[in-house]
Design a protein around this motif. Structure first.
Motif, short mmCIF file in Angstrom:
data_model
loop_
_atom_site.label_atom_id
_atom_site.label_comp_id
_atom_site.label_asym_id
_atom_site.label_seq_id
_atom_site.Cartn_x
_atom_site.Cartn_y
_atom_site.Cartn_z
N UNK A 1 0.85 -1.20 0.00
CA UNK A 1 0.00 0.00 0.00
C UNK A 1 0.88 1.24 0.00
N UNK A 2 0.28 2.38 -0.45
CA UNK A 2 1.06 3.62 -0.46
C UNK A 2 1.23 4.17 0.95
N UNK A 3 0.26 3.89 1.81
CA UNK A 3 0.36 4.33 3.20
C UNK A 3 -0.08 3.20 4.12
N UNK A 4 0.56 3.10 5.26
CA UNK A 4 0.12 2.17 6.31
C UNK A 4 0.09 2.95 7.63
N UNK A 5 -0.67 2.44 8.59
CA UNK A 5 -0.77 3.16 9.85
C UNK A 5 -0.56 2.26 11.07
N UNK A 6 -0.08 2.88 12.13
CA UNK A 6 -0.02 2.24 13.44
C UNK A 6 -1.02 2.97 14.33
N UNK A 7 -1.92 2.23 14.97
CA UNK A 7 -2.89 2.86 15.86
C UNK A 7 -2.80 2.22 17.24
N UNK A 8 -2.69 3.08 18.23
CA UNK A 8 -2.64 2.59 19.61
C UNK A 8 -4.00 2.80 20.24
N UNK A 9 -4.58 1.71 20.72
CA UNK A 9 -5.89 1.75 21.35
C UNK A 9 -5.73 2.08 22.83
N UNK A 10 -5.94 3.35 23.16
CA UNK A 10 -5.85 3.81 24.55
C UNK A 10 -7.22 4.27 25.01
N UNK A 11 -8.24 3.48 24.63
CA UNK A 11 -9.60 3.84 25.00
C UNK A 11 -9.98 3.27 26.37
N UNK A 12 -9.21 2.32 26.84
CA UNK A 12 -9.36 1.73 28.19
C UNK A 12 -10.67 2.06 28.92
N UNK A 13 -11.76 1.54 28.38
CA UNK A 13 -13.06 1.86 28.98
C UNK A 13 -13.50 0.90 30.05
N UNK A 14 -12.82 -0.24 30.18
CA UNK A 14 -13.27 -1.25 31.14
C UNK A 14 -13.14 -0.74 32.57
N UNK A 15 -14.24 -0.82 33.31
CA UNK A 15 -14.15 -0.53 34.73
C UNK A 15 -13.20 -1.52 35.37
N UNK A 16 -12.41 -1.05 36.33
CA UNK A 16 -11.49 -1.94 37.01
C UNK A 16 -10.14 -2.02 36.33
N UNK A 17 -9.95 -1.26 35.25
CA UNK A 17 -8.64 -1.27 34.59
C UNK A 17 -8.06 0.14 34.53
N UNK A 18 -6.75 0.21 34.65
CA UNK A 18 -6.08 1.51 34.63
C UNK A 18 -4.60 1.36 34.25
N UNK A 19 -4.21 0.20 33.74
CA UNK A 19 -2.80 -0.03 33.41
C UNK A 19 -2.35 0.85 32.24
N UNK A 20 -3.22 1.02 31.24
CA UNK A 20 -2.87 1.88 30.11
C UNK A 20 -2.64 3.31 30.61
N UNK A 21 -3.56 3.75 31.44
CA UNK A 21 -3.44 5.10 31.97
C UNK A 21 -2.13 5.27 32.73
N UNK A 22 -1.83 4.28 33.59
CA UNK A 22 -0.62 4.39 34.41
C UNK A 22 0.67 4.42 33.59
N UNK A 23 0.73 3.57 32.57
CA UNK A 23 1.98 3.53 31.80
C UNK A 23 2.11 4.79 30.94
N UNK A 24 0.99 5.30 30.44
CA UNK A 24 1.06 6.54 29.65
C UNK A 24 1.51 7.71 30.52
N UNK A 25 1.05 7.73 31.76
CA UNK A 25 1.41 8.83 32.66
C UNK A 25 2.80 8.64 33.27
N UNK A 26 3.17 7.39 33.50
CA UNK A 26 4.41 7.11 34.24
C UNK A 26 5.61 6.78 33.39
#
Ligand SMILES: Cc1cc2nc3c(=O)[nH]c(=O)nc-3n(C[C@H](O)[C@H](O)[C@H](O)COP(=O)(O)O)c2cc1C
Ligand code: SF4
Ligand code: FES
Lengths: 517, 158
Positions: free
Chosen positions: A171-196
């Motif tokens: 393809x002429x273009x390809x993309x990388x997408x990071x899913x940081x939508x972390x909507x599950x109650x009881x989860x916060x690991x994505x948030x922590x690593x992004x902040x820390x």
């Protein structure tokens, strides 16, 4: 004399007063004419101890927590004297709860200053990318495949296979997408690593770009995470300034650039195709697959979409080798999982450990049960689409297949603990209601079935034809399970049916409380 | 109206839309920016976005209504969002929500008669180990108990 003090900038520390503590420490130091340098580190994940404040000493960093405003003067005394204090926890690195963990992904989180890229590099950051830049695409993909890494967003799909599909696509273009939508109650690991430790996510995405031949990446972060959004934006800027992102990464001739996009409060946008729609500026309606995002993803181009934790695991794998990662774990679940202990929990926080640990060890030993001190009655594993487990099933090992065998899922690794005051038909009703509110509306079983589910559970709770309505509920659940396009409609039956199966005594007329409306 | 926001101005809206014209697939980015400026998405903004981005008005309207974040009208002076997701429920969130509703005299999803407080549910702030959690005008608060909730409510009613 001068002191170096660490006060976390993690949202879980900020929400219990960390920012106010910074001001209080500065004021106290000024009063005493004491030189003080305050570093805003991420959190080490011992969240019941937040705000956990540390001071640098010749023997290592000494921790105190949880520190409140009123403790600042006495904690400062103890820091200066290296003396005792009720809140003193000893050398942070030696705290048992940390020593029991295997930190591969979160190795730097809570330790480094998340802002300067130099601190990241000084703690072994960017070694993985440096090695990747000397390899060819097939070699990088082979490492990821051999590591056994499976997607940490919930579905557990092998990351290497996904990357290979995109690498092989023309393809002429390809993309990388990071899913940081972390909507599950009881989860916060994505948030922590992004902040820390934001650079580990940036590095992981950059390696993905190099591996598959994509030059642009997006990080889609939910709007409920204002601190993570700022941390990632700042991280991207710092990486660009230092030449780790841009047209010519560290003189390699390779290009990769990143952009943060902010969600707008739709749970379903965590589903990968809904997320891509949202990134393109449309309603987050789930797309039918095929085509897979790996073939036709963002703007119709081949796209790698992975969870934050999947990308964050990559630098370790490239730096230390696939085998170093695959050596941990059990069965087909290789490596470590950053597990999140939440809800009514005594020792809540982030516990990264190799797959294979049992649910009981996690809930009873590590989490220490409930903070109310009452017995644990149920835990929900894997967010709003995950099943409820009673203590009689706590022998289940943390492993994708073992959970699936017991009609559950590990999802994004969140464990929400409930004590014996929980009303399980109410939780089942909530699951249906959440699905009804968040449904993208594309399929009838999800859109209508969930609303019918709420009504049916209401009837059961009112004591109306309970036996008949329980059958209706099971029927509805089956229809949703088999007739839904995505896991929102398809997996909502898991919390509902597990609640009914393991806690049938809660599904009947609810005693009317006088004060209720 | 909340003093933190600008009054509606079509010229200003055009300026905002123009500032993001280069953003590929940027309708949501623009809606966020407009809401950031005015506190909500005023109705005239929808056809303006549509025209600038060469989309139909229905398309932009569809995007606007799909996402829970976007407001059709200004909120109260303060916005208090209480987390209603499972981990916060497990930690005693139901009783605290009832307490907030009672003290403010409005249900979740509504604004007090004096326009001071808009009370809303939110589904997880990622503060599930320091639950129950809430957000007041963008500031996050965890480990809520009756005392901390009461203090938050006093602050919100200022
Ligand atoms: C309703 C729904 C919500 C989801 N939410 C998320 C999410 O917040 N974060 C995430 O990484 N994956 C989420 N997923 C899973 C994604 O669809 C997808 O599997 C994942 O982003 C792939 O990345 P991985 O292979 O690294 O896990 C969700 C799926 C569904 C059906
Ligand atoms: S199951 Fe629900 S959320 Fe998923 S595509 Fe169907 S309607 Fe949309
Ligand atoms: S469930 Fe309330 S913050 Fe996560």
């Amino acid at each position: 004399m001068s002191l170096k003090v660490y006060i976390p900038c993690d949202a879980a520390a900020v929400c219990v007063g960390a920012d106010e503590l910074v001001a209080a420490f500065e004021a106290q130091a000024a009063q005493r004419k004491l030189e003080i340098e305050i570093v805003r580190n991420g959190s080490r994940g011992l969240l019941w101890l937040e705000p956990m404040v540390e001071v640098a000493t010749p023997n290592g960093r000494v921790a105190f927590g949880p520190v409140e405003d009123k403790d600042v003067a006495s904690v400062l005394d103890a820091m200066i004297a290296d003396g005792p204090h009720d809140l003193r926890l000893g050398i942070a690195d030696d705290i048992t709860w940390l020593k029991k963990q295997t930190r591969l992904t979160f190795v730097r989180c809570g330790i480094v200053d998340p802002r300067p890229v130099e601190d990241y590099v000084a703690h072994d950051g960017y070694k993985g990318l440096t090695r990747a830049l000397s390899m060819d695409s097939a070699g990088i993909v082979a490492d990821v495949t051999t590591s056994g890494l499976r997607g940490r967003g919930g579905a557990g799909f092998p990351t290497g296979i996904k990357w290979k599909t995109v690498a092989d696509a023309q393809a002429d273009r390809k993309f990388i997408v990071c899913n940081a939508d972390e909507g599950d109650s009881g989860t916060f690991a994505d948030r922590m690593i992004m902040e820390g430790d934001p650079f580990v996510v940036i590095e992981g995405m950059t390696i993905a770009g190099i591996a598959v031949g994509a030059t642009k990446g997006y990080i889609y972060i939910r709007s409920e995470y204002p601190h993570a959004i700022i941390a990632m934006e700042e991280g991207i800027k710092a990486a660009k300034r230092a030449g780790w992102l841009g047209d010519n990464i560290k003189g390699s001739g390779r290009a990769f650039d990143l952009e943060v996009r902010v969600g707008a409060g739709a749970y379903v946008c965590g589903e990968e195709t809904s997320l891509l729609e949202s990134l393109e500026g449309r309603r987050g309606i789930v797309r039918a697959k095929p085509p897979l995002p790996a073939h036709k993803g963002l703007f119709g181009k081949p796209t790698v979409i992975n969870n934050v934790l999947s990308f964050a695991a990559i630098p370790f794998i490239l730096d230390n080798g696939a085998k170093a990662y695959a050596d941990y774990g059990m069965g087909r679940s290789r490596g470590t999982m950053p597990i999140q202990l939440a809800g009514n929990v005594k020792f809540g926080g982030l516990f990264e450990v190799a797959f294979g640990i049992t649910l009981g060890e996690l809930v009873d030993d590590i989490a220490g049960g409930t903070f109310t001190g009452k017995p644990v009655r149920a835990v929900q594993v894997g967010g709003p689409l995950g099943a409820y487990f009673p203590p009689s099933m706590f022998d289940t090992p943390f492993d994708y297949e073992a959970f699936a065998k017991r009609d559950g899922l590990i999802g994004h690794g969140g464990i929400t603990i409930f004590d014996d005051s929980v009303d399980m038909s109410k939780m089942a009703r909530f699951a249906m209601e959440f699905c009804a509110v968040e449904s993208c509306g594309k399929c009838t079983p999800c859109r209508i079935g969930s609303t019918r589910g709420v009504e049916t559970i209401d009837k059961i709770r009112r004591g109306e034809q309970v036996a008949d309505n329980l059958l209706v509920l099971q029927d509805l659940s089956n229809t949703m399970k088999f007739g839904s396009l995505c896991a929102l409609g398809g997996f909502t039956p898991y919390p509902v049916m597990s609640a009914l199966k393991h806690f049938p005594e809660d599904f009947g007329p609810v005693p009317q409380v006088q004060a209720a409306e | 109206m909340n003093a933190a926001y600008e009054p509606w101005s079509a010229a200003r809206c055009t300026e905002i839309i123009g500032a993001y014209a280069h953003v590929e697939g940027g309708v949501i980015v623009v809606l966020h920016a407009i809401q950031h400026a005015f506190g909500y998405v005023p109705e005239p903004a929808i056809p303006m976005i549509a025209e600038a981005r060469n989309l139909s008005r229905a398309e932009v309207h569809g995007v606007f209504t799909f996402y829970h974040d976007f407001r059709h009208e200004p909120a109260g002076k303060h916005v208090l969002k209480i987390c209603r997701a499972e981990a916060c429920q497990a930690a005693g969130g139901d009783a605290l929500t009832a307490r907030a509703e009672q003290q403010l005299g409005v249900k979740l999803g509504h604004t007090t008669a004096d326009d001071r407080v808009t009370l809303e549910p939110i589904y997880c702030l990622g503060l599930c180990a320091t639950a129950p959690s809430a957000m007041l005008d963008g500031r996050i608060v965890g480990r809520l108990d009756e005392k901390r909730m009461d203090a938050l409510l006093v602050e919100a009613q200022r």
